[in-house]
Design an enzyme around this catalytic site. Structure first.
Site, PDB file in Angstrom:
ATOM      1  N   ASP A 257     -18.687  26.775 -11.047  1.00 50.22           N
ATOM      2  CA  ASP A 257     -17.394  26.689 -10.349  1.00 50.22           C
ATOM      3  C   ASP A 257     -16.677  28.023 -10.314  1.00 50.22           C
ATOM      4  O   ASP A 257     -17.040  28.962 -11.000  1.00 50.22           O
ATOM      5  CB  ASP A 257     -16.498  25.705 -11.104  1.00 50.22           C
ATOM      6  CG  ASP A 257     -16.837  24.269 -10.780  1.00 50.22           C
ATOM      7  OD1 ASP A 257     -17.497  24.037  -9.766  1.00 50.22           O
ATOM      8  OD2 ASP A 257     -16.423  23.393 -11.557  1.00 50.22           O
TER       9      ASP A 257
ATOM     10  N   LYS B 242     -14.685  26.995  -4.717  1.00 55.59           N
ATOM     11  CA  LYS B 242     -13.948  27.241  -3.479  1.00 55.59           C
ATOM     12  C   LYS B 242     -13.909  28.743  -3.198  1.00 55.59           C
ATOM     13  O   LYS B 242     -13.524  29.519  -4.066  1.00 55.59           O
ATOM     14  CB  LYS B 242     -12.530  26.716  -3.692  1.00 55.59           C
ATOM     15  CG  LYS B 242     -11.759  26.500  -2.435  1.00 55.59           C
ATOM     16  CD  LYS B 242     -10.462  25.782  -2.780  1.00 55.59           C
ATOM     17  CE  LYS B 242      -9.590  25.700  -1.571  1.00 55.59           C
ATOM     18  NZ  LYS B 242      -8.387  24.912  -1.825  1.00 55.59           N
TER      19      LYS B 242
ATOM     20  N   MET C 179      -2.522  22.638 -13.015  1.00 58.51           N
ATOM     21  CA  MET C 179      -2.414  22.583 -11.550  1.00 58.51           C
ATOM     22  C   MET C 179      -0.966  22.383 -11.095  1.00 58.51           C
ATOM     23  O   MET C 179      -0.712  21.673 -10.110  1.00 58.51           O
ATOM     24  CB  MET C 179      -3.302  21.454 -10.994  1.00 58.51           C
ATOM     25  CG  MET C 179      -4.774  21.699 -11.253  1.00 58.51           C
ATOM     26  SD  MET C 179      -5.828  20.306 -10.823  1.00 58.51           S
ATOM     27  CE  MET C 179      -5.688  19.277 -12.268  1.00 58.51           C
TER      28      MET C 179
HETATM   29  N1  SAH Z   1     -11.544  21.493 -16.620  1.00 56.80           N
HETATM   30  C1  SAH Z   1     -10.541  22.531 -16.706  1.00 56.80           C
HETATM   31  C2  SAH Z   1      -9.348  22.266 -15.813  1.00 56.80           C
HETATM   32  C3  SAH Z   1      -9.646  22.360 -14.344  1.00 56.80           C
HETATM   33  S1  SAH Z   1      -8.222  22.084 -13.361  1.00 56.80           S
HETATM   34  C4  SAH Z   1     -10.107  22.680 -18.161  1.00 56.80           C
HETATM   35  O1  SAH Z   1     -10.471  21.859 -19.008  1.00 56.80           O
HETATM   36  O2  SAH Z   1      -9.402  23.638 -18.451  1.00 56.80           O
HETATM   37  C5  SAH Z   1      -7.706  23.738 -13.027  1.00 56.80           C
HETATM   38  C6  SAH Z   1      -6.400  24.040 -13.757  1.00 56.80           C
HETATM   39  O3  SAH Z   1      -6.685  24.386 -15.101  1.00 56.80           O
HETATM   40  C7  SAH Z   1      -5.663  25.239 -13.192  1.00 56.80           C
HETATM   41  O4  SAH Z   1      -4.879  24.884 -12.080  1.00 56.80           O
HETATM   42  C8  SAH Z   1      -4.798  25.620 -14.379  1.00 56.80           C
HETATM   43  O5  SAH Z   1      -3.663  24.803 -14.492  1.00 56.80           O
HETATM   44  C9  SAH Z   1      -5.711  25.318 -15.550  1.00 56.80           C
HETATM   45  N2  SAH Z   1      -6.412  26.531 -16.011  1.00 56.80           N
HETATM   46  C10 SAH Z   1      -7.723  26.804 -15.919  1.00 56.80           C
HETATM   47  N3  SAH Z   1      -8.009  28.003 -16.483  1.00 56.80           N
HETATM   48  C11 SAH Z   1      -6.838  28.495 -16.947  1.00 56.80           C
HETATM   49  C12 SAH Z   1      -6.464  29.683 -17.637  1.00 56.80           C
HETATM   50  N4  SAH Z   1      -7.361  30.622 -17.963  1.00 56.80           N
HETATM   51  N5  SAH Z   1      -5.146  29.852 -17.957  1.00 56.80           N
HETATM   52  C13 SAH Z   1      -4.230  28.922 -17.648  1.00 56.80           C
HETATM   53  N6  SAH Z   1      -4.535  27.776 -16.997  1.00 56.80           N
HETATM   54  C14 SAH Z   1      -5.810  27.553 -16.657  1.00 56.80           C
END
Ligand code: SAH
Length: 257
Positions: free
Chosen positions: A37, A59, A173
């Site tokens: 991803d 994406k 998100m």
């Molecule tokens: N499966 C992922 C979440 C995917 S949804 C997990 O467990 O983290 C995607 C959201 O995750 C983003 O919109 C953001 O809110 C958060 N996110 C992912 N990576 C991040 C990071 N390095 N710092 C802050 N938020 C993050």
């Protein structure tokens, strides 16, 4: 028919490539195909075997992601071909990662699979921002909440309950909805002075962290052009970051030349 391969649905962790688990790393090294991803650290792909096929299914800027059903079809197709497949996802696959849908599709097709957890971004970002999600006398509970209803998911977000019954909210998100989230929490009685941390690209070398109150979080997000991926942490625990910074400052004064 060939003996089916195996699919490992793996959490890559929140951004810093060192935050992947040993088990996930072992699977990555053995993989023949890796479907990954957008939020997965590119550095991790280097650990896949030299002959591994790397397939980007995230994406692209200005373009749509590969539809979920198509990703599931590819996973099944590669596994049916006898391949060792890694499905590499940001954070944890079962936290807003659609990993459950992929596991269901594989199970329904009789494909052997496993799920290897990852450090979800709420845990990673909070740690690297100095915000403990629970803390004595400040927070006995936290919740991971999505700030955005996408993919036609109509499960309601119970802001009314979240505002009162959970101490710390880690909102994923939420950047594009930050104004609406603020309104919901205020409308349901969350104090306007509740501390908030906005953590962009947590755990990476490009991390930016800002603190404010619930009342002004939308303004700050706009002023600093907060962009994805970012996490919104709402709760008294954000004050701990400020206390930690104070110590850092004192240490600097003490040790400084
Ligand atoms: N499966 C992922 C979440 C995917 S949804 C997990 O467990 O983290 C995607 C959201 O995750 C983003 O919109 C953001 O809110 C958060 N996110 C992912 N990576 C991040 C990071 N390095 N710092 C802050 N938020 C993050």
């Amino acid at each position: 028919m060939k003996h089916p391969g195996m699919v490992s649905i793996i959490g890559a962790g929140p951004g810093d490539p060192e935050l992947i688990t040993v088990k996930a790393m072992n699977r990555l090294r053995e993989a023949e195909v890796v479907l990954y991803d957008r939020l997965v650290s590119e550095e991790l792909l280097a650990y896949a075997g030299p002959f591994a096929e790397l397939v980007y299914v995230g994406k692209a800027p200005g373009r749509h992601a590969m539809p979920q059903e198509e990703i599931e079809r590819w996973l099944i197709r590669y596994a049916m071909d006898g391949k060792r497949v890694v499905r590499l996802k940001g954070g944890d696959p079962f936290v807003f990662g659609r990993g459950g849908e992929e596991a269901l599709a594989l199970a329904a097709s009789g494909i052997p699979y496993e799920v290897i957890p990852g450090i979800t971004s709420a845990l990673g970002a909070a740690a690297s921002a100095g915000v403990p999600l629970t803390h004595r006398r400040a927070a006995a509970s936290f919740a991971c909440v999505t700030g955005n209803r996408c993919h036609g998911d109509q499960t309601p977000i119970r802001w009314d309950l979240l505002a009162h019954s959970v101490d710390t909210l880690a909102i994923y998100m939420g950047v594009s909805q930050i104004g609406a989230i603020r309104e919901e929490l205020l409308r349901h009685g969350k104090s306007a002075s509740t501390p908030v941390a906005l953590i962009e690209r947590g755990t990476t070398c490009r991390q930016r962290t800002f603190t404010c109150t619930l009342d002004d979080m939308h303004k700050l997000a706009a002023a600093v052009k907060l962009s994805n991926p970012a996490l919104i942490v709402v709760g008294e625990v954000v004050r701990v970051r400020e206390q930690l910074q104070l110590f850092e400052h004192q240490a600097e004064v003490y040790y400084g030349s």
